[in-house]
Design a protein around this motif. Structure first.
Motif, PDB file in Angstrom:
ATOM      1  N   THR A   7      42.973 -39.093   4.718  1.00 21.46           N
ATOM      2  CA  THR A   7      43.715 -40.630   5.559  1.00 21.46           C
ATOM      3  C   THR A   7      44.871 -41.211   5.137  1.00 21.46           C
ATOM      4  OG1 THR A   7      42.639 -41.750   5.164  1.00 21.46           O
ATOM      5  CG2 THR A   7      41.651 -40.257   6.783  1.00 21.46           C
ATOM      6  N   PRO A  30      39.466 -40.186  10.891  1.00 26.72           N
ATOM      7  CA  PRO A  30      38.147 -39.708  10.950  1.00 26.72           C
ATOM      8  C   PRO A  30      37.687 -39.473  12.332  1.00 26.72           C
ATOM      9  CG  PRO A  30      38.359 -41.274   9.583  1.00 26.72           C
ATOM     10  CD  PRO A  30      40.203 -41.210  10.337  1.00 26.72           C
ATOM     11  N   LEU A  31      37.183 -38.949  12.672  1.00 27.29           N
ATOM     12  CA  LEU A  31      36.059 -39.212  13.861  1.00 27.29           C
ATOM     13  C   LEU A  31      34.695 -39.767  12.732  1.00 27.29           C
ATOM     14  CD1 LEU A  31      36.021 -35.165  15.638  1.00 27.29           C
ATOM     15  CD2 LEU A  31      36.708 -37.316  16.351  1.00 27.29           C
ATOM     16  N   LYS A  32      34.648 -40.437  13.836  1.00 22.12           N
ATOM     17  CA  LYS A  32      33.422 -41.085  13.591  1.00 22.12           C
ATOM     18  C   LYS A  32      31.956 -40.997  14.167  1.00 22.12           C
ATOM     19  CE  LYS A  32      33.424 -45.789  13.961  1.00 22.12           C
ATOM     20  NZ  LYS A  32      33.393 -47.525  14.649  1.00 22.12           N
ATOM     21  N   THR A  33      31.751 -40.544  15.434  1.00 18.67           N
ATOM     22  CA  THR A  33      30.480 -39.239  16.361  1.00 18.67           C
ATOM     23  C   THR A  33      32.078 -38.820  17.007  1.00 18.67           C
ATOM     24  OG1 THR A  33      31.338 -41.070  18.502  1.00 18.67           O
ATOM     25  CG2 THR A  33      30.044 -41.521  16.504  1.00 18.67           C
ATOM     26  N   SER A  67      33.886 -41.095  19.134  1.00 19.85           N
ATOM     27  CA  SER A  67      34.828 -41.985  19.041  1.00 19.85           C
ATOM     28  C   SER A  67      35.539 -41.720  17.645  1.00 19.85           C
ATOM     29  CB  SER A  67      34.068 -43.289  18.914  1.00 19.85           C
ATOM     30  OG  SER A  67      33.655 -42.838  17.503  1.00 19.85           O
ATOM     31  N   LEU A  68      36.940 -42.794  17.221  1.00 18.29           N
ATOM     32  CA  LEU A  68      37.807 -42.440  15.805  1.00 18.29           C
ATOM     33  C   LEU A  68      37.869 -43.589  15.348  1.00 18.29           C
ATOM     34  CD1 LEU A  68      40.980 -40.994  17.452  1.00 18.29           C
ATOM     35  CD2 LEU A  68      39.788 -40.050  16.459  1.00 18.29           C
ATOM     36  N   GLY A  69      37.349 -43.681  14.374  1.00 19.95           N
ATOM     37  CA  GLY A  69      37.455 -44.176  12.963  1.00 19.95           C
ATOM     38  C   GLY A  69      38.999 -45.054  13.110  1.00 19.95           C
ATOM     39  N   SER A  70      39.504 -45.526  11.527  1.00 18.69           N
ATOM     40  CA  SER A  70      40.732 -46.105  11.411  1.00 18.69           C
ATOM     41  C   SER A  70      41.638 -44.788  11.794  1.00 18.69           C
ATOM     42  CB  SER A  70      40.761 -47.483  10.527  1.00 18.69           C
ATOM     43  OG  SER A  70      40.127 -48.264  10.080  1.00 18.69           O
ATOM     44  N   THR A  71      43.128 -45.462  12.013  1.00 17.34           N
ATOM     45  CA  THR A  71      44.184 -44.203  12.375  1.00 17.34           C
ATOM     46  C   THR A  71      44.772 -44.757  11.138  1.00 17.34           C
ATOM     47  OG1 THR A  71      43.959 -44.370  14.925  1.00 17.34           O
ATOM     48  CG2 THR A  71      45.586 -43.514  13.825  1.00 17.34           C
TER      49      THR A  71
END
Length: 100
Positions: free
Chosen positions: A75, A8-11, A14-18
């Motif tokens: 996810t 997921p996109l955090k911003t 930047s990405l969240g957990s893959t």
């Protein structure tokens, strides 16, 4: 082994957990080298699909597979149903992939 991942996109930068949503486990995905690669999202009729290439690209077994989102958490691997192969080798022609 080459797998398909999602995060997921955090911003916007930047990405969240893959997490892994697809691994090459079926016989048509593991010819020469186990590969799931080149994912492309498609949307049709209110459904979400991910088309991807499978097996090693230098073999006549390079083919396309499809993940269909079942409406769960995107996810999680369990939220995707895998089908295929589609557009595989036939009549002396090599199978199509994302770069074919």
């Amino acid at each position: 082994m080459q797998s398909l991942c999602i995060a997921p996109l955090k911003t916007v930068s930047s990405l969240g957990s893959t997490t892994v949503i697809s691994q090459p486990t079926l016989s048509w995905e593991t010819v020469d080298t186990p590969v799931n690669e080149g994912p492309a999202a498609l949307y049709h009729g209110g459904k979400t699909f991910i088309v991807y290439s499978a097996s090693f690209c230098w073999t006549s077994s390079y083919a396309l597979g499809v993940l269909t989102w079942n409406g769960g958490d995107p996810t999680k691997a369990a939220s995707w149903a895998k089908t295929g192969p589609f557009l595989k080798s036939a009549n002396g022609n090599y199978g199509n992939g994302h770069n074919g």
